[in-house]
Scaffold this active site. Sequence first.
Site, PDB file in Angstrom:
ATOM      1  N   CYS A  33       7.212  -3.341  15.854  1.00 43.88           N
ATOM      2  CA  CYS A  33       6.850  -2.246  16.771  1.00 43.88           C
ATOM      3  C   CYS A  33       5.424  -2.466  17.270  1.00 43.88           C
ATOM      4  O   CYS A  33       4.535  -2.841  16.506  1.00 43.88           O
ATOM      5  CB  CYS A  33       6.970  -0.898  16.069  1.00 43.88           C
TER       6      CYS A  33
ATOM      7  N   CYS B  61       6.908  -6.383   7.794  1.00 40.22           N
ATOM      8  CA  CYS B  61       8.080  -5.787   8.437  1.00 40.22           C
ATOM      9  C   CYS B  61       8.525  -6.689   9.581  1.00 40.22           C
ATOM     10  O   CYS B  61       7.697  -7.264  10.287  1.00 40.22           O
ATOM     11  CB  CYS B  61       7.724  -4.401   8.986  1.00 40.22           C
TER      12      CYS B  61
ATOM     13  N   CYS C  70       3.407   8.571   0.511  1.00 40.39           N
ATOM     14  CA  CYS C  70       4.056   7.706   1.491  1.00 40.39           C
ATOM     15  C   CYS C  70       4.186   6.330   0.849  1.00 40.39           C
ATOM     16  O   CYS C  70       3.175   5.708   0.506  1.00 40.39           O
ATOM     17  CB  CYS C  70       3.174   7.677   2.743  1.00 40.39           C
TER      18      CYS C  70
ATOM     19  N   CYS D 229      -0.882   6.499   9.861  1.00 41.48           N
ATOM     20  CA  CYS D 229       0.396   5.939  10.281  1.00 41.48           C
ATOM     21  C   CYS D 229       0.195   4.683  11.112  1.00 41.48           C
ATOM     22  O   CYS D 229      -0.640   4.651  12.017  1.00 41.48           O
ATOM     23  CB  CYS D 229       1.142   6.962  11.130  1.00 41.48           C
TER      24      CYS D 229
ATOM     25  N   CYS E 102       2.029  -0.927  15.633  1.00 44.97           N
ATOM     26  CA  CYS E 102       2.000  -0.846  14.170  1.00 44.97           C
ATOM     27  C   CYS E 102       1.389  -2.104  13.551  1.00 44.97           C
ATOM     28  O   CYS E 102       1.825  -3.224  13.827  1.00 44.97           O
ATOM     29  CB  CYS E 102       3.438  -0.668  13.670  1.00 44.97           C
TER      30      CYS E 102
ATOM     31  N   GLU F  70       0.823  -1.204   0.000  1.00 48.17           N
ATOM     32  CA  GLU F  70       0.000   0.000   0.000  1.00 48.17           C
ATOM     33  C   GLU F  70       0.864   1.264   0.000  1.00 48.17           C
ATOM     34  O   GLU F  70       1.975   1.277   0.534  1.00 48.17           O
ATOM     35  CB  GLU F  70      -0.910   0.002   1.238  1.00 48.17           C
TER      36      GLU F  70
END
Length: 362
Positions: A120, A116, A109, A340, A123, A96
Site C-alpha cells: 500500500c 508485508c 495493536c 498507523c 504505508c 513492533e
Amino acid sequence: MNENLAKTDLKNLTQEKLVQFVESLGQPAFRGRQILAWIYRPGITEFEQMTDLAKEFRAILAKTAFMSRFDEVMVERSRDGAVKFAFRLVDGQIIESVMIPEEDRNTLCVSSQVGCAMGCRFCMTGTMGFRRNLSTAEIINQVCAVRDWALAHGQPPLTNIVFMGMGEPLANFDNLLDAISILTEQRGLDFSNRRITVSTCGLVPQMRELGDRTDVNLAVSLHAANDAVRTSMMPINKRYPIAELIETCRTYRQKRRKRIMFEYTLLDGVNDADADAIQLAELLRPVPCKINLLAVNPAGDASVRSPSNERVLAFQKILRDQGYTVFIRTSRGEDISAACGQLAGQGWVDAKVEKKENAVNP
Ligand code: SF4
C-alpha cells in the site's frame, strides 16, 4: 546449538492441539487444558511451576516442549501515552506492537507478519516488502509481553486487541486463526471476541472464511470509493476490485449484529474531495457499517500530503448527513513512529531509543 529446536513450542498450540500433544505423550485430555491455563498465567515460565502436574510428567514436558517468550524488547513511549514495543525474534527479525491507552480501554495493536507483500502506497511496512509470516507463538507473545510489561509498570490491563500492526493478517490465515483461538479461550488469554478486531486490505476469500470460522470484528481498509483511485493506492484492488469487496462485506457472516468498520485514510488531493465523500456514501449504502477517517501520516511516500483539519471535518459532515456513524481517528504515537502505517522495525536502530528492557516478564 539451540536446545529448543527439537522441542514443541506450546505457545503455538490451541487448546485442541495441546490436548492432542499431551495425548501423544500418553496423558489424558484434561492435562492439555490444565497446561493451557498455566501457560497464560503471568509469571509462569517453567514447567516446574505447574504444581498440579506429576513431577515425572513435568520432567517429560521439559524434555519435549518449551514455552517461548520475548526476552529482548525495546520500549519507546510517546508524549501522547502510546507505547511502542520492538521485539527481536529468534532469527533476528524485528517486529513492533503498539499499546494505546485510552480512558475506557487499553488497546494493543499487534503485528502478524515481518514486513508485508501488499505494498500500500502510504504505508512504511509495505516498503519493507514481505519477509515472513509470524508463527502463532510470535503473535501471542506480543500480547503476553505487553500484558506483563503493563502489569509491572502500573499501566491498565489490556482490554482490546487489533490486528493492525505490521503485515496483512489474512495473508497469514492459519496462524491468525490459532492465535484468535488462544486469545479468546478462557484458559488462554480470555479476551472476548467483541474486543478483537482483524483489519484487512481486502483479501476476499479469506474474509469470507474469517466470517465463517470466527466471531471477531472485521475492519476493512478501503481508502477510496472507486477502482481507479483505490488501485493507485492499494495494488490489491487489481485482484479484488471494489464491487467484489463490497459484496463480500454485504454478505459477511456475523453471528451477532455487528457492523463492519471501514478505514478511510485521507490523502490531500487524492481521495478527500466532497465528490469522494458522496461516492463513498453511495458505495457503502448496502453494508451495515461504521467509518473511521484518518488523515494520512507522512510516511512511505514523500509525495503524499495530509489534508487540513477543515477538509477532514467537511468530509465527515457529508457522510454524517447521509446517516453514517463516522469517527475521526487521531493517530497516536506519531513522535515515535508508532502511528498507523509507520511500523517498519526501525525502532531498534533509532538513536532516539534510550531504553532497552530485558525483563518484560517479571
Ligand atoms: Fe500491508 Fe497493511 Fe501496510 Fe497495506 S497498510 S502494506 S496491508 S501493512
